[in-house]
Write a protein that holds these residues in place. Structure first.
Motif, PDB file in Angstrom:
ATOM      1  N   UNK A   7      65.812  53.554 123.378  1.00  0.00           N
ATOM      2  CA  UNK A   7      65.826  52.621 122.249  1.00  0.00           C
ATOM      3  C   UNK A   7      65.094  53.147 121.026  1.00  0.00           C
ATOM      4  N   UNK A   8      64.819  54.440 120.994  1.00  0.00           N
ATOM      5  CA  UNK A   8      64.157  55.044 119.837  1.00  0.00           C
ATOM      6  C   UNK A   8      64.855  56.348 119.489  1.00  0.00           C
ATOM      7  N   UNK A   9      64.558  56.862 118.305  1.00  0.00           N
ATOM      8  CA  UNK A   9      65.147  58.131 117.874  1.00  0.00           C
ATOM      9  C   UNK A   9      64.304  59.326 118.315  1.00  0.00           C
ATOM     10  N   UNK A  37      69.896  58.683 109.240  1.00  0.00           N
ATOM     11  CA  UNK A  37      70.589  57.393 109.256  1.00  0.00           C
ATOM     12  C   UNK A  37      70.103  56.524 110.410  1.00  0.00           C
ATOM     13  N   UNK A  38      70.007  57.097 111.596  1.00  0.00           N
ATOM     14  CA  UNK A  38      69.562  56.326 112.753  1.00  0.00           C
ATOM     15  C   UNK A  38      68.102  55.911 112.609  1.00  0.00           C
ATOM     16  N   UNK A  39      67.279  56.749 112.004  1.00  0.00           N
ATOM     17  CA  UNK A  39      65.858  56.428 111.821  1.00  0.00           C
ATOM     18  C   UNK A  39      65.666  55.214 110.914  1.00  0.00           C
ATOM     19  N   UNK A  43      67.820  48.752 115.030  1.00  0.00           N
ATOM     20  CA  UNK A  43      68.138  48.831 116.448  1.00  0.00           C
ATOM     21  C   UNK A  43      69.025  50.035 116.705  1.00  0.00           C
ATOM     22  N   UNK A  44      68.609  50.875 117.632  1.00  0.00           N
ATOM     23  CA  UNK A  44      69.395  52.032 118.031  1.00  0.00           C
ATOM     24  C   UNK A  44      69.446  52.076 119.559  1.00  0.00           C
ATOM     25  N   UNK A  45      70.550  52.598 120.080  1.00  0.00           N
ATOM     26  CA  UNK A  45      70.675  52.780 121.519  1.00  0.00           C
ATOM     27  C   UNK A  45      71.361  54.113 121.778  1.00  0.00           C
ATOM     28  N   UNK A  57      74.810  53.724 119.643  1.00  0.00           N
ATOM     29  CA  UNK A  57      75.088  52.578 118.790  1.00  0.00           C
ATOM     30  C   UNK A  57      73.881  52.300 117.918  1.00  0.00           C
ATOM     31  N   UNK A  58      74.117  51.629 116.806  1.00  0.00           N
ATOM     32  CA  UNK A  58      73.019  51.249 115.922  1.00  0.00           C
ATOM     33  C   UNK A  58      73.457  50.093 115.053  1.00  0.00           C
ATOM     34  N   UNK A  59      72.471  49.454 114.429  1.00  0.00           N
ATOM     35  CA  UNK A  59      72.779  48.380 113.489  1.00  0.00           C
ATOM     36  C   UNK A  59      72.403  48.787 112.070  1.00  0.00           C
ATOM     37  N   UNK A  60      73.050  48.166 111.134  1.00  0.00           N
ATOM     38  CA  UNK A  60      72.643  48.168 109.736  1.00  0.00           C
ATOM     39  C   UNK A  60      72.363  46.702 109.453  1.00  0.00           C
TER      40      UNK A  60
END
Length: 82
Positions: A7-9, A37-39, A43-45, A57-60
């Motif tokens: 759940x982290x970069x 972008x992910x940083x 939320x990132x997975x 996956x990630x959210x904006x």
């Protein structure tokens, strides 16, 4: 299958992430730009089968009310599996 979700970069191989984009036909992505972008996403997975990256996956989002799921990718060999 031994599924692991991160759940982290931290400690992500961004070349592996870029390869996943190409694998599903979404074109080339620069690994450094993906990291940036992910940083910036709340939320990132990153989903692994043992040590193999099989999904991302990630959210904006606005950080309060709304979030859009973007860059949701699953390796075609793993699509449709539970």
């Amino acid at each position: 299958m031994n599924i692991i979700v991160k759940k982290t970069v931290e400690e992500i191989d961004w070349c592996e992430v870029a390869n996943l984009f190409q694998l599903v036909g979404w074109g080339e992505r620069n690994p450094h730009e993906l990291n940036s972008a992910f940083a910036k996403s709340s939320y990132v997975r990153f989903v692994y089968d043992d040590e193999k990256l099989v999904g991302i996956g990630r959210t904006v989002d606005d950080g309060k009310y709304y979030a859009l799921i973007v860059d949701l990718i699953v390796n075609p060999k793993y699509q449709g599996k539970r």
